[in-house]
Write an enzyme that holds these catalytic residues in place. Structure first.
Site, short mmCIF file in Angstrom:
data_model
loop_
_atom_site.label_atom_id
_atom_site.label_comp_id
_atom_site.label_asym_id
_atom_site.label_seq_id
_atom_site.Cartn_x
_atom_site.Cartn_y
_atom_site.Cartn_z
NE ARG A 244 23.52 -65.52 19.92
CZ ARG A 244 24.07 -64.83 18.93
NH1 ARG A 244 24.19 -63.52 19.02
NH2 ARG A 244 24.50 -65.44 17.84
CD GLU A 273 17.29 -61.78 19.77
OE1 GLU A 273 17.48 -62.14 18.60
OE2 GLU A 273 18.18 -61.30 20.47
CG HIS A 291 20.08 -60.05 17.22
ND1 HIS A 291 19.94 -61.30 17.81
CD2 HIS A 291 21.40 -60.00 16.85
CE1 HIS A 291 21.09 -61.96 17.76
NE2 HIS A 291 22.00 -61.18 17.18
C1 GLV Z 1 24.82 -62.46 15.46
O1 GLV Z 1 24.15 -62.36 16.43
C2 GLV Z 1 26.02 -63.21 15.43
O2 GLV Z 1 26.32 -63.96 16.38
O3 GLV Z 1 26.71 -63.13 14.42
#
Ligand code: GLV
Length: 325
Positions: A244, A273, A291
């Site tokens: 993250r 984001e 991402h």
């Molecule tokens: C995506 O970012 C997840 O946490 O699955």
């Protein structure tokens, strides 16, 4: 009566924002499913979630007390369409008796593979050098040109040894000379199985040629890799983040890339984001992806299916498949 329906009204499931057909197929015919769509903003969610028994939320959707109250007392489950659930206020769900689920396991390989890809892409500056070629600036084979960092025999540092960190370590063990890891819990079995050594955070930063982040985001982890931590890393080392954005201070990464303290960075996640800080876009040696850790055909279908199965189980009075906590 169809499964999941009460006698006089259809059970409503809200999706913020979209659910792939693999998940829709699980819910079809049993529930009234409303999708907010990619443009579903907070205001629209607060409106459309009213009266829902389940909310499927992706990681871009904050689910807090206000959303839960807007849903009302029918709400039984929030199914996060992701493994990370820092977007969900667990306390607010617990106090209202709402079950929370996520999608672990099915995206482990996909996310670890992306972290591996970013590791090599950053080490060899693949996107940047490809850009040189596409721009017509490649003048031919040059012994001193386009050099990067070789990873064979290097020390890989894995921050967080959950499912994804472990899979990343497994794949990288084919290349690494040694693997170090940091985890808040003691993991002697992992040490044995992977031949990896558990060390303190400072030692991991100081000894690793590559540091890859695989910890869950939480208030206590926010900004855990900032300028002090990057200064403690080996000069010229590589930082990879597929967890993250909030875990890393973006400006510190950009400065360290510019100064050469970092030899490269592979970043798939950002704090706000889809905004990507200008300093990162301009930083030399930054490989940036939108991402896409779990974005394989297989993983995203499996995530959709699992989120939907969690909803179906809870609304049918059974235990969720993958509850959080
Ligand atoms: C995506 O970012 C997840 O946490 O699955």
């Amino acid at each position: 009566m169809k499964l999941g329906m009460n006698t006089n009204s259809v059970t409503k499931v809200t999706v913020a924002k979209t659910l792939l057909p693999a998940g829709m197929n699980v819910l079809e015919g049993e529930f009234e499913v409303t999708e907010g769509g990619p443009d579903c903003d907070r205001e629209y969610l607060l409106e459309m979630v009213a009266g829902s028994a389940a909310l499927i939320a992706d990681p871009t959707v904050p689910v807090d007390g206000e959303v839960l109250d807007a849903a009302g007392s029918e709400l039984k489950v929030v199914a996060n369409y992701a493994v990370g659930y820092d977007n969900i206020d667990l306390g607010a769900c617990a106090s209202r008796g709402v079950i929370v689920t996520n999608t672990p396991d099915v995206l482990t390989d996909a996310t670890a593979e992306l972290a591996v890809g970013l590791t090599f892409a950053a080490a060899r500056r693949i996107p940047e050098f490809e850009g040189e070629l596409r721009a017509g600036r490649w003048t031919g084979w040059d012994p001193g040109g386009y050099r990067g960092i070789e990873l064979t025999g290097c020390t890989i540092g894995v921050l967080g040894m959950g499912r994804i960190g472990r899979r990343y370590a497994e794949i990288m063990s084919g290349v690494a000379g040694r693997i170090l890891f940091w985890s808040r819990s003691g993991l002697p079995a992992v040490e044995q199985e992977l031949g990896a050594r558990q060390v303190g955070l400072h030692d991991l930063l100081a000894e690793s040629d590559v540091v890859s982040i695989h910890v869950a985001a939480s208030p206590e982890n926010e900004g855990m890799i900032g300028s002090g931590e990057i200064a403690a890393m080996k000069p010229g080392s590589i930082l990879v983040n597929t967890a993250r954005g909030s875990l890393v201070v973006a400006s510190a990464v950009a400065e360290a890339l510019a100064s050469g303290q970092l030899g490269g960075a592979g970043l798939d996640v950002f704090e706000n984001e889809p905004e990507v800080p200008r300093v990162l876009l301009d930083a030399p040696g930054a490989v940036l992806t939108p991402h896409i850790g779990s974005a394989t055909f297989r993983a995203r279908d499996e995530m959709a299916r699992l989120a939907a199965r969690n909803v179906r189980e809870v609304l049918s009075g059974r235990d969720p498949v993958t509850p959080v906590g």
